[in-house]
Design an enzyme around this catalytic site. Structure first.
Site, mmCIF file in Angstrom:
data_model
loop_
_atom_site.group_PDB
_atom_site.id
_atom_site.type_symbol
_atom_site.label_atom_id
_atom_site.label_comp_id
_atom_site.label_asym_id
_atom_site.label_seq_id
_atom_site.Cartn_x
_atom_site.Cartn_y
_atom_site.Cartn_z
ATOM 1 N N LYS A 154 0.899 -1.255 0.032
ATOM 2 C CA LYS A 154 -0.087 0.065 0.177
ATOM 3 C C LYS A 154 0.643 1.291 0.112
ATOM 4 O O LYS A 154 1.993 1.446 0.743
ATOM 5 C CB LYS A 154 -1.076 -0.150 1.160
ATOM 6 C CG LYS A 154 -1.676 1.252 1.487
ATOM 7 C CD LYS A 154 -2.663 1.271 2.556
ATOM 8 C CE LYS A 154 -3.310 2.610 3.010
ATOM 9 N NZ LYS A 154 -4.308 2.455 3.847
ATOM 10 N N ARG A 183 -7.708 -0.533 0.961
ATOM 11 C CA ARG A 183 -8.270 -1.835 0.192
ATOM 12 C C ARG A 183 -8.835 -1.615 -1.499
ATOM 13 O O ARG A 183 -8.564 -2.370 -2.206
ATOM 14 C CB ARG A 183 -9.430 -2.270 0.983
ATOM 15 C CG ARG A 183 -10.636 -1.423 0.966
ATOM 16 C CD ARG A 183 -11.550 -1.755 2.154
ATOM 17 N NE ARG A 183 -11.050 -1.428 3.540
ATOM 18 C CZ ARG A 183 -11.799 -1.691 4.579
ATOM 19 N NH1 ARG A 183 -12.807 -2.339 4.443
ATOM 20 N NH2 ARG A 183 -11.231 -1.259 5.788
ATOM 21 N N GLU A 210 -9.517 3.390 1.895
ATOM 22 C CA GLU A 210 -9.011 3.576 0.659
ATOM 23 C C GLU A 210 -7.880 2.653 0.341
ATOM 24 O O GLU A 210 -7.869 2.125 -0.945
ATOM 25 C CB GLU A 210 -8.410 4.892 0.475
ATOM 26 C CG GLU A 210 -6.960 5.210 0.964
ATOM 27 C CD GLU A 210 -6.816 4.913 2.269
ATOM 28 O OE1 GLU A 210 -7.801 5.102 3.174
ATOM 29 O OE2 GLU A 210 -5.706 4.789 2.943
ATOM 30 N N ASP A 262 -12.369 6.757 3.572
ATOM 31 C CA ASP A 262 -11.261 6.475 4.337
ATOM 32 C C ASP A 262 -10.897 4.966 4.374
ATOM 33 O O ASP A 262 -9.751 4.840 4.679
ATOM 34 C CB ASP A 262 -11.431 7.107 5.845
ATOM 35 C CG ASP A 262 -10.399 7.044 6.607
ATOM 36 O OD1 ASP A 262 -9.120 6.953 6.061
ATOM 37 O OD2 ASP A 262 -10.256 7.162 7.913
ATOM 38 N N ASP A 304 1.315 6.209 5.528
ATOM 39 C CA ASP A 304 0.375 5.193 5.047
ATOM 40 C C ASP A 304 0.744 4.569 4.022
ATOM 41 O O ASP A 304 0.137 3.824 3.195
ATOM 42 C CB ASP A 304 -1.076 5.905 4.886
ATOM 43 C CG ASP A 304 -2.148 5.029 4.915
ATOM 44 O OD1 ASP A 304 -2.144 4.043 5.521
ATOM 45 O OD2 ASP A 304 -3.174 5.360 4.321
ATOM 46 N N LYS A 314 -10.536 12.175 8.314
ATOM 47 C CA LYS A 314 -10.237 11.797 9.750
ATOM 48 C C LYS A 314 -10.260 12.961 10.659
ATOM 49 O O LYS A 314 -9.966 14.142 10.397
ATOM 50 C CB LYS A 314 -8.706 11.299 9.505
ATOM 51 C CG LYS A 314 -8.649 10.149 8.890
ATOM 52 C CD LYS A 314 -7.172 9.465 8.836
ATOM 53 C CE LYS A 314 -6.945 8.387 8.221
ATOM 54 N NZ LYS A 314 -7.571 6.931 8.835
ATOM 55 N N ASP A 361 -3.199 10.013 3.885
ATOM 56 C CA ASP A 361 -4.309 9.619 3.980
ATOM 57 C C ASP A 361 -5.060 10.377 5.039
ATOM 58 O O ASP A 361 -5.136 10.349 6.138
ATOM 59 C CB ASP A 361 -4.466 8.175 4.573
ATOM 60 C CG ASP A 361 -5.803 7.562 4.729
ATOM 61 O OD1 ASP A 361 -6.636 8.408 4.074
ATOM 62 O OD2 ASP A 361 -6.010 6.655 5.135
HETATM 63 N N1 BES Z 1 -4.499 4.112 6.878
HETATM 64 C C1 BES Z 1 -5.837 3.909 7.539
HETATM 65 C C2 BES Z 1 -5.565 2.806 8.657
HETATM 66 C C3 BES Z 1 -4.661 3.311 9.886
HETATM 67 C C4 BES Z 1 -5.203 3.723 11.130
HETATM 68 C C5 BES Z 1 -3.234 3.107 9.761
HETATM 69 C C6 BES Z 1 -4.645 3.914 12.013
HETATM 70 C C7 BES Z 1 -2.404 3.596 10.895
HETATM 71 C C8 BES Z 1 -2.985 3.979 11.952
HETATM 72 C C9 BES Z 1 -6.584 3.384 6.643
HETATM 73 O O1 BES Z 1 -6.822 3.935 5.307
HETATM 74 C C10 BES Z 1 -8.220 3.496 7.338
HETATM 75 O O2 BES Z 1 -8.528 4.700 7.492
HETATM 76 N N2 BES Z 1 -8.879 2.606 7.664
HETATM 77 C C11 BES Z 1 -10.123 2.988 8.483
HETATM 78 C C12 BES Z 1 -11.341 1.902 7.816
HETATM 79 C C13 BES Z 1 -12.565 2.243 8.178
HETATM 80 C C14 BES Z 1 -13.158 3.247 7.487
HETATM 81 C C15 BES Z 1 -13.537 0.943 7.902
HETATM 82 C C16 BES Z 1 -10.082 2.593 9.865
HETATM 83 O O3 BES Z 1 -9.175 1.890 10.385
HETATM 84 O O4 BES Z 1 -10.601 3.485 10.635
HETATM 85 ZN ZN ZN Z 2 -5.104 4.450 4.749
HETATM 86 ZN ZN ZN Z 3 -7.964 5.633 5.224
#
Ligand code: BES
Ligand code: ZN
Ligand code: ZN
Length: 504
Positions: free
Chosen positions: A270, A356, A354, A352, A293, A282, A275
């Site tokens: 990734k 996947r 993104e 968010d 990220d 966020k 992000d």
């Molecule tokens: N990059 C984030 C995941 C992340 C969170 C990485 C904290 C490092 C530390 C990812 O893109 C994301 O935002 N995931 C969301 C998914 C949700 C919207 C289903 C998450 O984990 O909150």
């Molecule tokens: Zn992310």
């Molecule tokens: Zn994200």
């Protein structure tokens, strides 16, 4: 753009009696319940001042009878529990302890049970990883201490030999040379991860990949937006839409000189250079961390850098989808439906989620390029941090053979991973009323539903997904490692490729 990472610290291996080693500090592991009598340390054990507890450091000046200026008694814990992973930490902690005191040269004594290639390699890795500081943008020279030389020293095999068997000082010397390659590759990944998003855009990641590939003798191809459009990568392009920075897909390839093996391993990482969450933005608290990220992509580039030098028997190709996830005026919206390269449609419930989406197209592309096995690494979910904390990578596997290979490699490298469930029943959670699947699965089991989403695109190719959201970044420094990027899982990936051998 970061330079290819190269620390000035020299590393080497020497066969020499310990008392003859001329160095700023001789690092001597000391164990719990095993009194060290040399260097005048006996009294310190008797008084309890030194107990050999893990990472306890005691510096002795002008120890009698040896050439070194200092001895650092480095606590190694219980003898039975001391393994190469513990040695890696001990060496890192010792180096950081001595560096803070401006010691410039040091030698670690490999004695008794530790005089094996595994321990020698781990010591050098620990030192190089411990030496790394994410201080590229600190301009004051004062707070930038450096170490000139780190030696691993073992007593000569027989007293008359003095100098070790050539070439390259035998198995211990070879292990030290290998460790240098692996640890430099890991620091290369860390340096990329530490770059802020204003300096490391998707285009700059591609530049760094091209430079690294050229220096390493690897192939590199960067697919631009037009090419991604022609390939129909609607999931990746949808994420990129909200940013002024154009997306790309970086492909870096290694081929063994002997093409006997049918295995073609794809490493998919990734590469979200920032992000923000997009329209599903966020909270501002902690958002600065989202420069990391792209740690999965950086790990794949780091692994390729080492693989180019260590030359495994199988073909390995890295695929890194790079985008910035921003809420610009062209950004995709919740409710948008995109068509992935595989033909599947996805309802974007949350912009968010993104990672996947971009991985869906990269995995499909790697399969189309005839990869026989796939591993992806991604800072994919906050949910994996809830599940496993910061200690274990979340591992999801569609194939038991691959799962065992990756877990074995991880164990040997001291990168902790924990197998998570990946049962088809979870697919329920990703139902969409309007498209083939939704990009989020609701409140529960968030790391699992993210993995299930990816599985739809990895298809029947044996595949392992590593969620490194909790392990790619250290919030507080450890005695053996600076705060910031960790470079996980570079070592596991390198070992995975090296241990595969020529067969499937
Ligand atoms: N990059 C984030 C995941 C992340 C969170 C990485 C904290 C490092 C530390 C990812 O893109 C994301 O935002 N995931 C969301 C998914 C949700 C919207 C289903 C998450 O984990 O909150
Ligand atoms: Zn992310
Ligand atoms: Zn994200």
């Amino acid at each position: 753009m970061p330079d290819p990472y190269a620390r000035p610290m020299q590393t080497s291996f020497e066969h020499k009696p310990l008392e003859q080693i001329e160095t700023g500090a001789l690092i001597v592991p000391v164990f719990e319940g095993k009194k060290e009598e040399r260097f005048g340390a006996g009294a310190l054990f008797d008084s309890g001042e030194v107990a050999g507890k893990p990472l306890e450091m005691t510096l002795l000046h002008h120890p009698p009878g040896i050439a070194a200026e200092r001895v650092l008694l480095a606590g190694a814990g219980k003898p039975g529990k001391f393994d190469p992973a513990e040695m890696r930490k001990l060496a890192g902690a010792a180096l950081r302890h001595l560096k803070s005191k401006s010691v410039k040269t040091m030698a670690l004594a490999l004695e008794a049970a530790c005089a094996s290639p595994e321990f020698a390699g781990a010591a050098v890795e620990g030192a190089i990883l411990g030496d790394y500081e994410p201080d590229r943008y600190k301009t004051g020279e004062d707070d930038k201490k450096s170490v000139d030389r780190f030696v691993v020293a073992a007593a000569p095999e027989s007293p008359e030999v003095g100098q070790a068997p050539s070439p390259a000082n035998g198995p211990l010397g070879a292990a030290v040379a290998r460790a240098r390659i692996v640890a430099d590759a890991q620091n290369f990944a860390r340096e990329l991860v530490n770059e802020p998003a204003n300096r490391l855009t998707p285009a700059k990641v591609a530049d760094a990949a091209r430079t690294m590939a050229a220096e390493s003798g690897l192939e590199c191809q960067v697919l631009d937006r037009e090419q991604l459009e022609r390939l129909g990568m609607g999931a990746l392009l949808g994420v990129a839409q909200g940013s002024a920075e154009p997306p790309n897909l970086i492909v870096v390839g290694y081929k063994p000189s002997d093409v006997g093996s049918p295995v073609r391993l794809g490493l998919v990482g990734k590469g979200v250079t920032f992000d923000s969450g997009g329209i599903s933005i966020k909270p501002s608290d902690g958002m600065e961390k989202m420069k990391y990220d792209m740690a999965g992509g950086a790990a794949m580039l780091g692994a390729m850098r080492a693989i180019a030098r260590l030359k495994p028997a199988i073909a390995v190709t890295a695929y890194i989808p790079c985008v910035e996830n921003m809420p610009g005026s062209r950004a995709q919206r919740p409710g948008d439906i995109v068509t992935a390269m595989s033909g599947k449609t996805v309802e974007v419930i949350n912009t968010d989620a993104e990672g996947r989406l971009i991985l869906a197209d990269a995995l499909a592309y790697a399969r189309r390029q005839d990869c026989t096995h796939l591993v992806d690494a991604a800072t994919l979910t906050g949910a994996i941090v809830v599940a496993l904390g910061h200690l274990n990578v979340g591992l999801f596997a569609s194939d038991d053979g691959m799962k065992d290979r990756v877990l074995r490699a991880a164990k040997a490298e001291g990168e902790r991973m924990w197998a998570m469930p990946l049962e088809d029943d979870y697919k329920e959670y990703l139902k969409s009323a309007f498209a083939d699947l939704a990009n989020v699965g609701g409140r529960w089991g968030g790391a699992i539903t993210a993995a299930i989403f990816l599985k739809e695109f990895a298809g029947d190719t044996p595949w392992v997904h590593l969620d490194i959201a909790g392990t790619a970044w250290l919030d507080e420094s450890k005695p053996f490692l600076a705060k910031g990027p960790t470079g996980v899982p570079v070592r596991t990936l390198v070992r995975l490729a090296m241990d595969w051998g020529g067969t499937s």
